[in-house]
Write a protein that holds these residues in place. Structure first.
Motif, PDB file in Angstrom:
ATOM      1  N   LEU A 193       4.214  -1.781  -3.225  1.00 20.47           N
ATOM      2  CA  LEU A 193       3.480  -2.504  -4.277  1.00 20.47           C
ATOM      3  C   LEU A 193       4.355  -3.574  -4.924  1.00 20.47           C
ATOM      4  CD1 LEU A 193       1.642   0.537  -5.920  1.00 20.47           C
ATOM      5  CD2 LEU A 193       0.568  -1.304  -4.611  1.00 20.47           C
ATOM      6  N   VAL A 194       5.632  -3.244  -5.129  1.00 19.31           N
ATOM      7  CA  VAL A 194       6.545  -4.195  -5.753  1.00 19.31           C
ATOM      8  C   VAL A 194       6.968  -5.283  -4.764  1.00 19.31           C
ATOM      9  CG1 VAL A 194       8.877  -4.486  -6.691  1.00 19.31           C
ATOM     10  CG2 VAL A 194       7.414  -2.627  -7.517  1.00 19.31           C
ATOM     11  N   GLU A 195       7.429  -4.864  -3.598  1.00 21.57           N
ATOM     12  CA  GLU A 195       7.999  -5.817  -2.638  1.00 21.57           C
ATOM     13  C   GLU A 195       6.966  -6.662  -1.908  1.00 21.57           C
ATOM     14  OE1 GLU A 195      11.297  -6.400  -2.052  1.00 21.57           O
ATOM     15  OE2 GLU A 195      11.606  -5.117  -3.820  1.00 21.57           O
ATOM     16  N   LYS A 196       5.831  -6.066  -1.570  1.00 23.23           N
ATOM     17  CA  LYS A 196       4.864  -6.783  -0.735  1.00 23.23           C
ATOM     18  C   LYS A 196       3.635  -7.284  -1.481  1.00 23.23           C
ATOM     19  CE  LYS A 196       7.417  -6.157   2.852  1.00 23.23           C
ATOM     20  NZ  LYS A 196       8.117  -7.311   3.477  1.00 23.23           N
ATOM     21  N   MET A 197       3.370  -6.706  -2.637  1.00 25.03           N
ATOM     22  CA  MET A 197       2.161  -7.145  -3.337  1.00 25.03           C
ATOM     23  C   MET A 197       2.451  -7.849  -4.660  1.00 25.03           C
ATOM     24  SD  MET A 197      -0.603  -4.133  -2.405  1.00 25.03           S
ATOM     25  CE  MET A 197      -2.035  -5.157  -2.798  1.00 25.03           C
ATOM     26  N   GLY A 198       3.710  -7.807  -5.081  1.00 22.07           N
ATOM     27  CA  GLY A 198       4.057  -8.564  -6.276  1.00 22.07           C
ATOM     28  C   GLY A 198       3.816  -7.876  -7.605  1.00 22.07           C
ATOM     29  N   PHE A 199       3.682  -6.560  -7.602  1.00 22.05           N
ATOM     30  CA  PHE A 199       3.546  -5.845  -8.879  1.00 22.05           C
ATOM     31  C   PHE A 199       4.920  -5.683  -9.518  1.00 22.05           C
ATOM     32  CE2 PHE A 199      -0.413  -4.385  -6.866  1.00 22.05           C
ATOM     33  CZ  PHE A 199      -1.298  -4.493  -7.939  1.00 22.05           C
ATOM     34  N   GLY A 200       4.923  -5.475 -10.841  1.00 22.93           N
ATOM     35  CA  GLY A 200       6.169  -5.186 -11.542  1.00 22.93           C
ATOM     36  C   GLY A 200       6.497  -3.705 -11.440  1.00 22.93           C
ATOM     37  N   TRP A 201       7.750  -3.357 -11.618  1.00 19.24           N
ATOM     38  CA  TRP A 201       8.154  -1.935 -11.502  1.00 19.24           C
ATOM     39  C   TRP A 201       7.512  -1.069 -12.570  1.00 19.24           C
ATOM     40  CZ3 TRP A 201      13.914  -0.807 -13.188  1.00 19.24           C
ATOM     41  CH2 TRP A 201      14.136  -1.352 -14.457  1.00 19.24           C
ATOM     42  N   ASP A 202       6.949  -1.708 -13.595  1.00 14.34           N
ATOM     43  CA  ASP A 202       6.274  -0.969 -14.650  1.00 14.34           C
ATOM     44  C   ASP A 202       4.777  -0.800 -14.376  1.00 14.34           C
ATOM     45  OD1 ASP A 202       6.346  -3.836 -14.917  1.00 14.34           O
ATOM     46  OD2 ASP A 202       5.243  -3.599 -16.792  1.00 14.34           O
ATOM     47  N   GLU A 203       4.302  -1.329 -13.261  1.00 13.10           N
ATOM     48  CA  GLU A 203       2.858  -1.287 -13.000  1.00 13.10           C
ATOM     49  C   GLU A 203       2.457  -0.383 -11.835  1.00 13.10           C
ATOM     50  OE1 GLU A 203       1.454  -5.777 -14.025  1.00 13.10           O
ATOM     51  OE2 GLU A 203       2.688  -5.580 -12.202  1.00 13.10           O
ATOM     52  N   VAL A 204       3.459   0.170 -11.162  1.00 15.74           N
ATOM     53  CA  VAL A 204       3.146   0.813  -9.881  1.00 15.74           C
ATOM     54  C   VAL A 204       2.967   2.328  -9.874  1.00 15.74           C
ATOM     55  CG1 VAL A 204       4.171  -1.079  -8.604  1.00 15.74           C
ATOM     56  CG2 VAL A 204       5.596   0.875  -9.236  1.00 15.74           C
ATOM     57  N   HIS A 205       3.471   2.991 -10.891  1.00 12.57           N
ATOM     58  CA  HIS A 205       3.444   4.460 -10.840  1.00 12.57           C
ATOM     59  C   HIS A 205       2.038   5.058 -10.746  1.00 12.57           C
ATOM     60  CE1 HIS A 205       4.827   8.562 -11.414  1.00 12.57           C
ATOM     61  NE2 HIS A 205       3.811   8.699 -12.252  1.00 12.57           N
ATOM     62  N   ASP A 206       1.141   4.594 -11.605  1.00 15.69           N
ATOM     63  CA  ASP A 206      -0.207   5.175 -11.618  1.00 15.69           C
ATOM     64  C   ASP A 206      -0.970   4.934 -10.318  1.00 15.69           C
ATOM     65  OD1 ASP A 206       0.328   6.102 -14.113  1.00 15.69           O
ATOM     66  OD2 ASP A 206      -0.913   4.646 -15.180  1.00 15.69           O
ATOM     67  N   ILE A 207      -0.731   3.799  -9.714  1.00 15.99           N
ATOM     68  CA  ILE A 207      -1.396   3.526  -8.436  1.00 15.99           C
ATOM     69  C   ILE A 207      -0.814   4.438  -7.354  1.00 15.99           C
ATOM     70  CG2 ILE A 207      -1.905   1.770  -6.691  1.00 15.99           C
ATOM     71  CD1 ILE A 207      -1.623  -0.360  -8.880  1.00 15.99           C
ATOM     72  N   ALA A 208       0.517   4.554  -7.352  1.00 12.42           N
ATOM     73  CA  ALA A 208       1.184   5.404  -6.350  1.00 12.42           C
ATOM     74  C   ALA A 208       0.782   6.869  -6.519  1.00 12.42           C
ATOM     75  CB  ALA A 208       2.698   5.257  -6.464  1.00 12.42           C
ATOM     76  N   GLU A 209       0.523   7.232  -7.757  1.00 12.66           N
ATOM     77  CA  GLU A 209       0.094   8.610  -8.059  1.00 12.66           C
ATOM     78  C   GLU A 209      -1.191   8.950  -7.295  1.00 12.66           C
ATOM     79  OE1 GLU A 209       1.276  11.916  -9.564  1.00 12.66           O
ATOM     80  OE2 GLU A 209       2.258  10.100 -10.288  1.00 12.66           O
ATOM     81  N   GLN A 210      -1.991   7.955  -7.023  1.00 14.02           N
ATOM     82  CA  GLN A 210      -3.237   8.182  -6.289  1.00 14.02           C
ATOM     83  C   GLN A 210      -3.039   8.011  -4.777  1.00 14.02           C
ATOM     84  OE1 GLN A 210      -6.807   6.387  -8.375  1.00 14.02           O
ATOM     85  NE2 GLN A 210      -5.201   5.406  -9.566  1.00 14.02           N
ATOM     86  N   ILE A 211      -2.328   6.950  -4.409  1.00 17.95           N
ATOM     87  CA  ILE A 211      -2.175   6.668  -2.978  1.00 17.95           C
ATOM     88  C   ILE A 211      -1.297   7.695  -2.274  1.00 17.95           C
ATOM     89  CG2 ILE A 211      -1.289   4.946  -1.327  1.00 17.95           C
ATOM     90  CD1 ILE A 211      -2.489   2.794  -2.981  1.00 17.95           C
ATOM     91  N   GLU A 212      -0.425   8.373  -3.016  1.00 17.20           N
ATOM     92  CA  GLU A 212       0.424   9.407  -2.420  1.00 17.20           C
ATOM     93  C   GLU A 212      -0.380  10.512  -1.739  1.00 17.20           C
ATOM     94  OE1 GLU A 212       2.571  10.932  -5.764  1.00 17.20           O
ATOM     95  OE2 GLU A 212       0.848  12.002  -6.563  1.00 17.20           O
ATOM     96  N   HIS A 213      -1.670  10.624  -2.085  1.00 18.61           N
ATOM     97  CA  HIS A 213      -2.488  11.691  -1.502  1.00 18.61           C
ATOM     98  C   HIS A 213      -3.233  11.259  -0.239  1.00 18.61           C
ATOM     99  CE1 HIS A 213      -1.596  14.057  -5.017  1.00 18.61           C
ATOM    100  NE2 HIS A 213      -1.982  13.061  -5.784  1.00 18.61           N
ATOM    101  N   VAL A 214      -3.104  10.007   0.124  1.00 21.19           N
ATOM    102  CA  VAL A 214      -3.785   9.520   1.327  1.00 21.19           C
ATOM    103  C   VAL A 214      -3.213  10.213   2.559  1.00 21.19           C
ATOM    104  CG1 VAL A 214      -4.069   7.510   2.844  1.00 21.19           C
ATOM    105  CG2 VAL A 214      -4.448   7.278   0.367  1.00 21.19           C
ATOM    106  N   GLN A 215      -4.124  10.693   3.404  1.00 22.92           N
ATOM    107  CA  GLN A 215      -3.712  11.377   4.625  1.00 22.92           C
ATOM    108  C   GLN A 215      -3.778  10.391   5.777  1.00 22.92           C
ATOM    109  OE1 GLN A 215      -3.752  15.615   4.068  1.00 22.92           O
ATOM    110  NE2 GLN A 215      -2.528  14.099   3.018  1.00 22.92           N
ATOM    111  N   SER A 216      -2.647   9.836   6.134  1.00 19.61           N
ATOM    112  CA  SER A 216      -2.588   8.908   7.247  1.00 19.61           C
ATOM    113  C   SER A 216      -1.131   8.576   7.533  1.00 19.61           C
ATOM    114  CB  SER A 216      -3.357   7.624   6.933  1.00 19.61           C
ATOM    115  OG  SER A 216      -3.092   6.643   7.918  1.00 19.61           O
ATOM    116  N   PRO A 217      -0.512   9.320   8.427  1.00 19.44           N
ATOM    117  CA  PRO A 217       0.885   9.068   8.776  1.00 19.44           C
ATOM    118  C   PRO A 217       1.093   7.611   9.178  1.00 19.44           C
ATOM    119  CG  PRO A 217       0.140  11.105   9.794  1.00 19.44           C
ATOM    120  CD  PRO A 217      -1.078  10.451   9.198  1.00 19.44           C
ATOM    121  N   GLU A 218       0.098   7.051   9.886  1.00 17.37           N
ATOM    122  CA  GLU A 218       0.216   5.667  10.354  1.00 17.37           C
ATOM    123  C   GLU A 218       0.346   4.689   9.185  1.00 17.37           C
ATOM    124  OE1 GLU A 218      -2.433   7.639  10.982  1.00 17.37           O
ATOM    125  OE2 GLU A 218      -1.810   8.368  12.960  1.00 17.37           O
TER     126      GLU A 218
END
Ligand SMILES: [Mn+2]
Ligand SMILES: [Mn+2]
Ligand SMILES: [Mn+2]
Ligand SMILES: [Mn+2]
Lengths: 223, 223
Positions: A84-109
Motif C-alpha cells: 500500500l505504501v510502496e506501490k499505491m502511494g498511501f502514507g504509513w499512517d493510513e495502511v493498518h486498517d486496510i491491511a487488517e482486512q486484506i490479511e484475511h484474503v485467501q490467495s497465496p498467489e
DNA sequence: ATATAAAGTTAGAATATTCTAACAAAATTA
DNA sequence: TAATTTTGTTAGAATATTCTAACTTTATAT
C-alpha cells in the motif's frame, strides 16, 4: 482453514507473545475488545484445534502449528502494508486498517505477487520484520530512543506502536524511518529528550514518544 | 453497514436482475450454493432492512437503496479485477476469486486509490461496466457472437460468463477483448461458427462458446 | 494473614448463518 | 382438468461468535 475470527485471535496472541512469550486472557480481551468469557471460550477452541497450549488460569502459548499460522497472517498483513505504501502511494499512517482486512484474503498467489513486485522486502513500513514463507522472521536488536545517552547518534529503525495519531505526529516532525538522530540531552525529572536531526535543532520529544521509537546505533559496519 | 454475507446476497440479486430485472429464490439458491430455506430467511431480512421488495412466492427486486448498495459492491469487485490485471500482472482468468474477497473491504480510500491509479476505467477485464461512485453504469448494447450473420465483422467486447475454464479456453485460442473477428459461416444443425481473426483462418467455435461472447459491429463511428 | 482487587471461569442467553425434513403453492405436463 | 414437477415456505435444529451475571481463583495490599 481458520476463520476470520480465529485468525484475529491468533494474531493477537502472536503480537502479545512477541514481548513476553505468552498472552493472558485479560490482555487479549482488551486488545481485541472482546469480553473475557468470549476469549476464554475461544482459548478452549484454539486449544482443541492444536493451535495453542492452554490450561485454566494460566497464560496461553502458541504451539508450533499456531506459531506458523499466526506468522503467515502477520506476513500477509505486513506485505500488504508495504504494498500500500510502496506501490499505491498511501502514507504509513493510513495502511493498518486496510491491511487488517486484506490479511484475511485467501490467495497465496495474491501475496506471492505482492512480495515479488516489492522485491521480497524484509520489513514493513513501520520497521517491523516480515516473516518469510516459512514463518521465520529476523529480529534485529534495536534500542528504545529513551534509553539512549546524550551524545549518541542513532538511526530511526522502527516504531513499536503504530496508531494513526502517533504516526501523524511523527509526520509533522519530519521523523521518518532511517532518519539520523543525535541525542543532545535528557531531562532527569520527566525524561524529555532533546534531539537534532535533518536541519532541526533543539527538537523536544517526550519520554512517551521516545519509548515507542526504536533505533540502531550508528556505527560503521565492516562488510 | 451490511455483513459480508448480506453483501454476497445483494450482489447475486443484482447479477441475476441484470437480465430479467428480478431474481427468484431458486436461482439465488443455486448461484450462491445455499439451500432455499436459508435464502428465504435472508430475503425476509433484506426486505426488513429495506434493500429488496419481497412478497411470498414472488421474485425479489432490489429497492433504490438495495440497487445502490449492490452496485457499490460490484464496483469494488470490478475495480479490483481491473487493478489485479493492469497493475499486478494477473491474467483475466485469475482475478475473480481474489476480487470476490477484496470486494468486501471497507475503505473508500483504498478503492478511490485503485480507481485513480487505473485512470478511472469504465469496464473490467471481462468487458463488464464498472458502476461509478453513484452506482450508475453505462451499458453498451452488444450482440452475442452466435447471433451474428456470415460476413459480419465484429469486435470482441465482453464475456457474459467468466469462469476460469472458459477464459483459459479463450486464452488458448488467442481470443482477447478487442480482437476483430470475421464470421465466415454458421452450421445450421448445431450452430457451430467458423471465424477468422488475427492470423487464424477457419477457426471453429461451438455455439455454446459463441453464446458467451459479446461483440460490437465494426462500423466507422463519426466522432 | 486477611481483606481487597484483579483475572479467569461457568452458565445461560442472544444473534447470525446455515441445514434437513415436511409441507404448500405455482407452474407444467399429460 | 388432474397429475406431476418445480418452486417456495415453515418448523426445528446446529454451529459460530458474542454477551451479561454470577462465581472462583490468583495476586496484591493492608
Ligand atoms: Mn499494522
Ligand atoms: Mn484482521
Ligand atoms: Mn468477477
Ligand atoms: Mn464475495
Amino acid at each position: 482453514m481458520n476463520t476470520h475470527t480465529e485468525e484475529n485471535y491468533l494474531k493477537a496472541i502472536f503480537n502479545l507473545s512477541a514481548t513476553k512469550g505468552e498472552a493472558n486472557v485479560n490482555e487479549l480481551s482488551r486488545q481485541l475488545d472482546i469480553k473475557m468469557p468470549t476469549v476464554n471460550s475461544m482459548m478452549k477452541k484454539l486449544s482443541d484445534r492444536g493451535l495453542i497450549i492452554y490450561e485454566s488460569y494460566k497464560p496461553v502459548r502458541l504451539t508450533k502449528k499456531g506459531q506458523k499460522e499466526a506468522a503467515m497472517i502477520i506476513r500477509k498483513h505486513r506485505l500488504t502494508e508495504m504494498y500500500l505504501v510502496e506501490k499505491m502511494g498511501f502514507g504509513w499512517d493510513e495502511v493498518h486498517d486496510i491491511a487488517e482486512q486484506i490479511e484475511h484474503v485467501q490467495s497465496p498467489e495474491f501475496f506471492a505477487k505482492m512480495d515479488e513486485l516489492l522485491g521480497y522486502p524484509k520489513v514493513d513500513p513501520h520497521g517491523s520484520p516480515i516473516p518469510d514463507r516459512n514463518g521465520k522472521m529476523e529480529w534485529t536488536e534495536y534500542h528504545k530512543l529513551n534509553e539512549c545517552k546524550p551524545g549518541d547518534t542513532v538511526i530511526f529503525k522502527a516504531v513499536t506502536h503504530s496508531s494513526d495519531d502517533f504516526l501523524k505526529f511523527l509526520n509533522t516532525r519530519e521523523l521518518l524511518l532511517e532518519t539520523v538522530i543525535k541525542v543532545i540531552s535528557i531531562e532527569s525529572f520527566d525524561g524529555t529528550i532533546t534531539v537534532e536531526y535533518n536541519k532541526r535543532k533543539q527538537e523536544l520529544l517526550s519520554n512517551i514518544v521516545c519509548d515507542k521509537i526504536l533505533v540502531s546505533h550508528k556505527k560503521t559496519r565492516s562488510v
